[in-house]
Design a protein around this motif. Structure first.
Motif, mmCIF file in Angstrom:
data_model
loop_
_atom_site.group_PDB
_atom_site.id
_atom_site.type_symbol
_atom_site.label_atom_id
_atom_site.label_comp_id
_atom_site.label_asym_id
_atom_site.label_seq_id
_atom_site.Cartn_x
_atom_site.Cartn_y
_atom_site.Cartn_z
ATOM 1 N N THR A 171 73.654 43.530 82.311
ATOM 2 C CA THR A 171 73.437 42.589 81.207
ATOM 3 C C THR A 171 72.152 42.884 80.438
ATOM 4 O O THR A 171 71.743 42.074 79.601
ATOM 5 N N SER A 174 73.730 46.208 75.868
ATOM 6 C CA SER A 174 74.486 45.081 75.317
ATOM 7 C C SER A 174 74.993 45.399 73.917
ATOM 8 O O SER A 174 74.332 46.095 73.140
ATOM 9 N N ASP A 201 76.537 39.314 72.572
ATOM 10 C CA ASP A 201 75.664 39.279 73.749
ATOM 11 C C ASP A 201 74.312 39.922 73.425
ATOM 12 O O ASP A 201 73.256 39.414 73.846
ATOM 13 N N GLU A 245 71.020 37.595 84.142
ATOM 14 C CA GLU A 245 70.480 38.122 82.887
ATOM 15 C C GLU A 245 68.956 38.155 82.913
ATOM 16 O O GLU A 245 68.334 39.106 82.418
#
Length: 434
Positions: A85, A90, A94, A245
């Motif tokens: 993440t 990304s 996102d 994250e």
């Protein structure tokens, strides 16, 4: 069929030689690729098709059309260190959501406030040096940058463990800072890959412990670092940032910041050490207002030795460029290293000339974003570019203010594509330290 739609020299032997050159002497190979075939060329390796788009015009096209590429696929090999993440891997919504959370800590005003913390990190390392001591300066600078980066971004508790955390991150970097053929082999389960996975897991556990500590003590609302900002956006529902994250952003931002900055700092220090005159001239320029010779030295070091020499882009939407049809599934490669050494962009490009950056020179021309991009470009440009530049400048100032060093030996052959460093050294002797 156009020249650009053919493998180099049209033969398997030349392809093999080119692939071997890219694997073992990649920086020389990149320059040769441009000199032999121009801005557009193709190399095939089995089922993989690599499209080299080199030079400022090609850079402008790639950086202006980010929707043609997938960052997740481009940097999938870095997930082993950054996490799935991380901002670097990304795409789309996102990426925008995660980047928006981090942006407030990297504005110029905020970055200017980091100066004293950066200087303190430099002083901590320099305080351990003694007159007559011989140092591997690249190792010392790596520690200096790592301590500075972690302290500023993630607080003193993690900064106190920078040596251990850095050693773990370095074990992961060993497997990612290699050409793709070697990376593919490692991912099949070689011992180096298994060590990398274990080391990353150990770093993640330590970051998770720090997150738990801050949540337990209420520090997220009191701190002023990036981790505090991340925790302020924490939510189990994932509307802002999940715990996974947060851990991935901490590790990826730390790795990206200290790796690229320490590489750039090593080349900057090597430029300072080239001659006693260069050291003196940079030192004398420190108090000056406006543009300084030291600023030009940092910019020139980044030009000749950008921390990341080659930037991959995985194609998800086919397009045509320079008479070549590029297909989804191809990998496009652009290179700051090549662009910064093109004479039409930077006259006499192999010469180290800090004054080419002096805005008061009659022949000064500010390069475009597609001509000079040591920290990448486009919507995914390194978020910490401003911080990295400030860090390099402040650390160089402290070296010049507090020490006099003599260059003993160095093998300045560049090695590494994602962490370009001199092959060995520089090794220095401390002549004086305040």
């Amino acid at each position: 069929m156009s020249r650009t739609d053919r493998p180099p020299r049209n033969g398997p032997l030349q392809q093999f030689r080119t692939l071997a050159e890219l694997t073992f002497t990649p920086h020389r190979a990149l320059l040769n690729q441009y000199r032999r075939y121009g801005p557009v060329s193709v190399l095939r390796n089995g089922r993989s098709r690599y499209v080299f788009l080199l030079g400022p015009d090609a850079n402008d096209f790639v950086l202006s059309n980010s929707d043609l590429f997938s960052w997740h696929e481009s940097f999938e090999s870095l997930i082993v260190i950054n996490g799935a993440t991380a901002l670097l891997v990304s795409d789309g919504a996102d990426h925008r959501r995660r980047r928006q959370v981090l942006v407030p800590k990297f504005t110029q005003r905020i970055v200017d406030g980091y100066t004293e913390s950066i200087r303190a990190a430099a002083d901590t390392v320099i305080d351990g040096w003694r007159r007559g001591q011989r140092l591997d300066l690249s190792r010392e600078l790596r520690s200096m940058v790592r301590r500075s980066t972690i302290a500023v971004l993630f607080g003193p508790r993690l900064a106190a463990e920078e040596a251990r955390l850095g050693a773990l991150v370095d074990e992961v970097l060993v497997v990612v800072d290699r050409a793709e053929p070697l990376q593919s082999l490692q991912r099949k389960g070689l011992p180096s890959w298994r060590r990398a996975v274990r080391s990353r897991a150990a770093v993640a556990r330590r970051v998770a412990e720090e997150v738990a500590h801050r949540l337990r003590t209420g520090a997220p609302d009191d701190g002023d670092d990036v981790l505090s900002l991340l925790l302020a956006h924490r939510t189990p529902a994932g509307a802002a940032l999940t715990d996974t994250e947060i851990v991935d952003q901490v590790i990826s931002v730390t790795a990206a910041s200290y790796v690229t900055s320490s590489a750039a700092m090593t080349w900057t220090a090597l430029a300072l050490l080239a001659t006693p005159e260069e050291w003196r001239r940079c030192r004398d320029s420190i108090p000056g207002p406006g543009w300084r010779y030291l600023d030009g030295t940092v910019s020139e070091a980044l030009r000749l030795h950008p921390p990341v020499a080659l930037l991959p882009r995985a194609v998800v939407s086919g397009f045509e460029y320079g008479g070549l049809r590029v297909h989804a599934g191809d990998e496009v490669l652009i290179s700051p290293f090549v662009t910064h050494r093109i004479g039409e962009v930077f006259p006499d490009p192999e010469r180290f000339d800090p004054q080419r950056w002096d805005p008061h020179r009659p022949d000064h021309r500010k390069p475009g974003r597609h001509e000079y991009f040591p920290f990448g470009g486009g919507p995914h440009r390194c978020l910490g570019a401003g911080f990295a530049l400030a860090e390099l400048t402040v650390l160089a100032e402290q070296l010049l203010r507090r020490t006099t060093l003599r260059l003993d030996e160095v093998d300045a052959t560049p090695v590494g594509l994602a962490d370009m460093q001199p092959r060995s050294g520089p090794h220095v002797t401390v002549l004086s330290v305040d």
